[in-house]
Write a protein that holds these residues in place. Structure first.
Motif: not given
Ligand code: SF4
Length: 492
Positions: A278-288
């Motif tokens: 369920p991670e959101n786009d903000f979490q994905m981009m922060s990890v990237a």
């Protein structure tokens, strides 16, 4: 597990190239190597995977698994040990033979080798090492090689392999440790990050031995990690993180290859699955962003989750794989790497997902109209890059053309600016284009109308598939989409 012993090489190829299709982290770039007398092949700096399907997947590497047997049971994976599918493995000799044959026939420009985990991480990594050792030393193959490093394998095996290949990658798979625990019980965040760190340090250690290292340290951007778009020194980028790498590289921890081969010269990449957890786009981009900054990642790939297994811990996706979300993440990733954006500018805890109707750069610009219009005859490079419709190339061209005289709207089009986006955000000699207003509702209405067709194309990719050596190569069946092409050129 049904292991098939007596398959022909062709039958194995069919199974093991199909099994590799869910790995998207196989684009190549960043290495230039001329042909050598007595060796076969070369590698181009501009990238080997010149051809992309509409969904961005490359088609010119021999992309295979060494084996689809695996001791792990990742819920989302077609090769998980609990699946009752036909299993087979290539020997190192078979992979070398295929690579050489296909290369000679001009079918491929290099090898992308991944693998399930056969018996143990060390056993698997050792076999991958044997493949690349034979290719380089026995067959004298000088073309591009990208291999997966197996999390949990011995650092020495990873080190030795790194001196023989161009790129290595380790898939992060899921952006949070919690997601890994839930869907990939055999993997841990630590097991994945440890070899990533080793590869990063090896790359920097190896680069520190080259003459242009000092220049690289000056140019690298810790803000976006890759530092690929840095035509102007001092455009808001500092060298702090790079200097840390330099300190490491010069501290003597790096053991160079005695024969002088560089370590993973095309850099490392990774991949995250989009929509399985369920991670959101903000979490994905922060990890990237953290991967670019802290691990010197060359590319982070995003792969829309494709349901291949029945499992109660996996999400139901009635609308199909989240292709539009994957597309938005790629657009935003481009903004991090080439345009100097930070994840926190694009999204936030309160606004954690990308706009479905607008690309991330237009969306950002509409929320920051106080920074516009930008006067194209005066703006600096960083300001130009933030204008929707202006990319790295067009911004550079504008800077160069301005020394010859003042630019008008007609000139901008000739310089490659995508006027249907840029026109709302710029002035030429102090004037906006006639009829255009700097008004949020008005601009939103105009931009959403343009974007609607692109969104429809992305969401209706019934031709979304991995190309293989067995395809008929009818690429035209896939709509390439203007946005895709523009994104690949950096013109967001
Ligand atoms: S480790 Fe997990 S993702 Fe990789 S092949 Fe095995 S089951 Fe699949």
């Amino acid at each position: 597990m049904l292991i098939q012993e007596n398959l022909s090489t062709g039958e194995k190829l069919k199974i093991l190239s199909d099994a590799a299709k869910y790995d998207v982290s196989c684009t190549s770039s960043g290495v230039k190597r001329k042909g050598k007398a007595g060796h076969l092949g070369n590698a181009h700096e501009a990238g080997i995977c010149h051809s992309f399907a509409a969904d961005g997947r490359c088609i010119s590497l021999l992309k295979i698994l060494m084996t689809n047997q695996c001791i792990y049971d990742c819920k989302y994976c077609v090769n998980r040990c609990s699946n009752d599918t036909l299993r087979t493995s290539f020997t190192p000799e078979e992979i070398c033979g295929l690579t050489m044959e296909f290369y000679r026939r001009n079918y491929i420009e290099g090898l992308f080798l991944s693998s399930g985990v056969l018996y143990s991480p060390d056993y698997t990594m050792e076999r991958i090492f044997q493949v690349v050792l034979k290719l380089r030393n026995h067959y004298r193959f000088n073309g591009y090689i990208h291999v997966k490093a197996i999390p949990g394998a011995s650092p020495e095996l990873i080190r030795q392999t790194g001196f023989l290949v161009d790129r290595m990658s380790i898939n992060l798979e899921l952006p949070t440790a919690e997601g890994l625990r839930k869907l990939a019980p055999g993997k841990t965040r630590e097991k994945i990050l440890q070899p990533m760190r080793q590869i990063q340090q090896g790359i920097w250690g190896s680069r520190s031995l080259t003459a242009d290292f000092k220049d690289e340290v000056l140019r690298i951007s810790p803000d976006c990690g890759g530092g690929a778009a840095r035509p102007v020194r001092g455009a808001g980028f500092s060298g702090g993180a790079a200097l840390l790498h330099k300190d490491f590289a010069l501290s003597g921890n790096f053991q160079p290859d005695p024969s002088g081969r560089p370590f993973v010269p095309a850099g490392q990449s990774t991949q995250m699955i989009v929509g399985a957890t369920p991670e959101n786009d903000f979490q994905m981009m922060s990890v990237a962003q953290a991967l670019y900054r802290n691990f010197g990642m060359k590319r982070v790939f995003y792969s829309a989750y494709v349901p291949v297994n029945e499992d109660s811990s996996l999400p139901a996706l009635p609308g199909g794989p989240p292709l539009l979300r994957e597309h938005r993440l790629y657009q935003a990733d481009w903004l991090l790497r080439f345009y100097g954006f930070r994840a926190e500018e694009l999204l936030s805890e309160d606004r954690p997902n990308f706009n479905v109707f607008l690309d991330p750069k237009c969306d950002w610009a509409l929320r920051h109209l106080e920074l516009f219009p930008v006067e194209v005859n005066r703006a600096n490079y960083a300001q130009l890059l933030r204008v929707p419709g202006m990319g790295v190339k067009s911004a550079r061209r504008i800077l160069a053309a301005r020394s010859q005289g003042r630019l008008d709207f007609g000139d901008l089009k000739k310089l490659g600016v995508v006027m249907k986006r840029a026109v709302y955000f710029i002035t030429c000699s102090g004037r906006m284009m006639e009829g255009v207003r700097l008004d949020q509702d008005y601009i939103t209405g105009c931009l959403v109308g343009d974007e609607r067709r692109a969104v429809w194309d992305i969401e209706h990719k019934d031709c979304y598939r991995q190309l293989s050596l067995f395809d008929d190569m009818k690429l035209s069946a896939c709509s390439s989409g203007e946005n895709q092409v523009m994104a690949e050129r950096g013109e967001i």
